[in-house]
Design a protein around this motif. Structure first.
Motif: not given
Lengths: 377, 198
Positions: B121-132, B134-142
């Motif tokens: 995710d990080l390598l190809f999309k260049g985005e913070m990973p969201i998985t089963k 770890l289902p949160y966005e970077w801005y609302n993750t606890p």
């Protein structure tokens, strides 16, 4: 006071040594029950009342004709489900609903005992009520429960009689009355004792009672039972049946009128001396001190399951004080559950139908009763 | 029940005293008390979940592990469980220290940030990973302190914490992790379940 002819009571014959050093015997303890004691006698719950409560937890109080103080919680299908459990509630000694108290008539003088009544403690109240187990031939209660001063009695009960209750439910209480709580109680007592009709506690209980003082005591106390937010939302600065301020000292504001009403109805059902004695008992309550400064020792070796509840907006018996009990129990590995219920209703929450409060108790009691019985098989 | 809980319950001896930190709805607690005859307590921060647990008669205390573990005496439990919560604490280091103080053994589950999907995710999309897990966005993750199985392994070694066992969980599949397969398992495991001792 009204007549207590049709009230159930036991006479406690054997002497009870009080904390003050005096001994009492042959005294009445008034009680009421709800539901039925089962064959195994394992479904009894002893409920303890708070400062101004009495034995009539549920249904209609036959003396005041008002609803029982814990009508929301006790009854068929309710949190303390009287279709399953046998609920017993007694009037504390020092009270004024048929139990031995300052309003009891002294047969030698034919007058109320008044301030000749000995100063009693939470410990004395609990020791007196313990006689109800013998009366009903109950070996072990399923639960003891109560809020506020009722919660203090729960703590004292399990401390005095470690294996006599399987579940303990102290709600919105403390193990040791705080300076602030003592201060509020003192305010109430001073209001009563400043009333010209108090007469050093020797008023006759018929013609002239210290009603004004007692009403002020109740008004002051009532404020402590509510939260600032709750008061603001309910009354705000609303005016009482008027469109403008009257530039006088009548009850301009609804909150004033409300407090005056609370004070006036209270004196019809409560004895001023009882108020003095019971608040004193609360002030003297310090379970930590009773155990050399270590509250955990009060519960050492206890097999009881504890469920402690506090309320977010209760500033009289705040969560921190309830949590001290949880901490003391965890320190000795006791079986303890604890939740702080979110509400704006203040200390009074324990008497009200607050969201999740009563349903959690109901489910906890029902599940625990089943679990305990399954384990026995 | 979650596969993770089955793995955890297998690590626990019968008739032991267990504290489930961040016990959630109490599903693991209930399973343990019914199937393993253990004396189990819970600590949970969410009022809603605490009420659910208490409604099921479970001995759960509302509280925050960062402050409320203090009230439990040293070595007062045979096992302390921390399932997928470590990354949410302000100070995971202090929490682990407290867990090892309270429990004779400690079971910690790590949602593995080293899993290949996370890396891709990080390598190809260049985005913070969201998985089963770890289902949160970077801005609302606890989740404040994400780590990989390798990271946690290194942490334990650096702090002198004994690792008894590491179990990899990938979907329903469990396998043992050892120092020799650690690099590979760190790539394919969704969760790492650690059994620790001070």
């Amino acid at each position: 006071m009204s007549n207590f002819d049709n009230i159930k009571s036991i006479t406690i014959k054997q002497p009870l040594k009080l904390d003050c050093g005096k001994e009492i015997s042959n005294f009445p303890l008034a009680y009421e029950t709800y539901g039925n004691l089962n064959e195994n006698k394992d479904n009894a719950i002893l409920v303890f009342h708070a400062l101004t409560g009495d034995q009539f937890a549920s249904g209609q109080n036959p003396v005041t004709n008002k609803e029982g103080w814990w009508n929301y919680a006790v009854g068929p299908g309710k949190a303390f489900d009287t279709e399953k459990f046998f609920v017993i509630c007694a009037n504390v000694i020092g009270g004024c609903m048929g139990s031995y108290g300052p309003g009891t008539i002294d047969p030698t003088t034919n007058k109320p005992i008044g301030t000749n009544f000995p100063v009693i403690t939470i410990n004395d109240m609990v020791n007196a009520q313990y006689n109800l187990l013998d009366h009903f031939k109950i070996e072990r209660l399923f639960a003891v429960a109560g809020g506020s001063m009722g919660g203090m009695q729960v703590l004292q009960f399990v401390s005095n009689f470690p294996n006599k209750a399987k579940v303990a439910l102290p709600i919105a209480c403390t193990a040791s009355h705080s300076a602030q709580n003592i201060a509020f109680n003192e305010l109430g007592r001073q209001a009563i004792m400043s009333d010209i009709n108090w007469k050093d506690g020797l008023y006759d209980g018929k013609t002239s009672n210290p009603d004004k003082g007692l009403a002020v005591a109740r008004m002051a106390a009532h404020i402590t039972y509510l939260s600032k937010k709750g008061l603001q939302e309910k009354f705000g600065r609303n005016l009482q049946e008027r469109s403008d301020l009257k530039f006088g000292f009548d009850a301009d504001f609804q909150i004033e009128s409300y407090l005056r009403y609370q004070g006036s109805v209270f004196v019809d059902r409560f004895d001023a001396n009882s108020y003095l004695y019971i608040t004193r008992a609360m002030d003297y309550f310090d379970l930590t001190k009773q155990h050399g400064g270590n509250l955990s020792k009060a519960f050492k070796g206890s097999k009881t399951k504890f469920f402690i509840i506090s309320f977010t907006s209760d500033w009289l018996y705040p969560t921190s004080e309830n949590k001290d009990i949880v901490i003391a129990l965890n320190a000795i590995g006791a079986d303890v559950g604890f939740v702080e219920i979110k509400t704006d209703k203040g200390h009074d929450s324990f008497l009200l139908d607050v969201t999740d409060f009563l349903s959690t108790i109901k489910n906890y009691l029902n599940t625990t009763y089943l679990n305990i019985n399954e384990r026995r098989i | 029940m979650k596969e993770e809980f089955k793995v955890i319950s297998k690590l626990i001896d019968e008739k032991s005293r267990v504290l489930d930190v961040g016990c959630g709805d109490g599903i693991l607690m209930e399973y343990l008390s019914k199937n393993k005859v253990v004396d189990v307590r819970g600590l949970e921060i969410s009022k809603e979940k605490v009420k659910k647990c208490l409604s099921n008669g479970l001995a759960v205390v509302e509280g925050n592990a960062e402050y409320d573990l203090k009230q439990f005496p040293d070595l007062s439990f045979d096992y302390v469980i921390l399932s997928q919560t470590l990354q949410a604490f302000m100070s995971p280091e202090n929490v682990i220290k407290d867990l090892l103080r309270v429990g004779k053994k400690v079971i910690v589950t790590i949602p593995n940030f080293g899993h290949w999907k996370v890396r891709l995710d990080l390598l190809f999309k260049g985005e913070m990973p969201i998985t089963k897990n770890l289902p949160y966005e970077w801005y609302n993750t606890p989740n404040l302190h994400m780590c990989t199985i390798q990271d946690f392994y290194n942490f334990c070694n650096n702090k002198g914490i004994n690792i008894f066992k590491i179990i990899s969980l990938n979907g329903q599949k469990t396998s043992k992790i050892s120092s020799s397969n650690l690099k590979y398992k760190n790539l394919i495991s969704e969760l790492g379940i650690f059994l620790l001792e001070k």
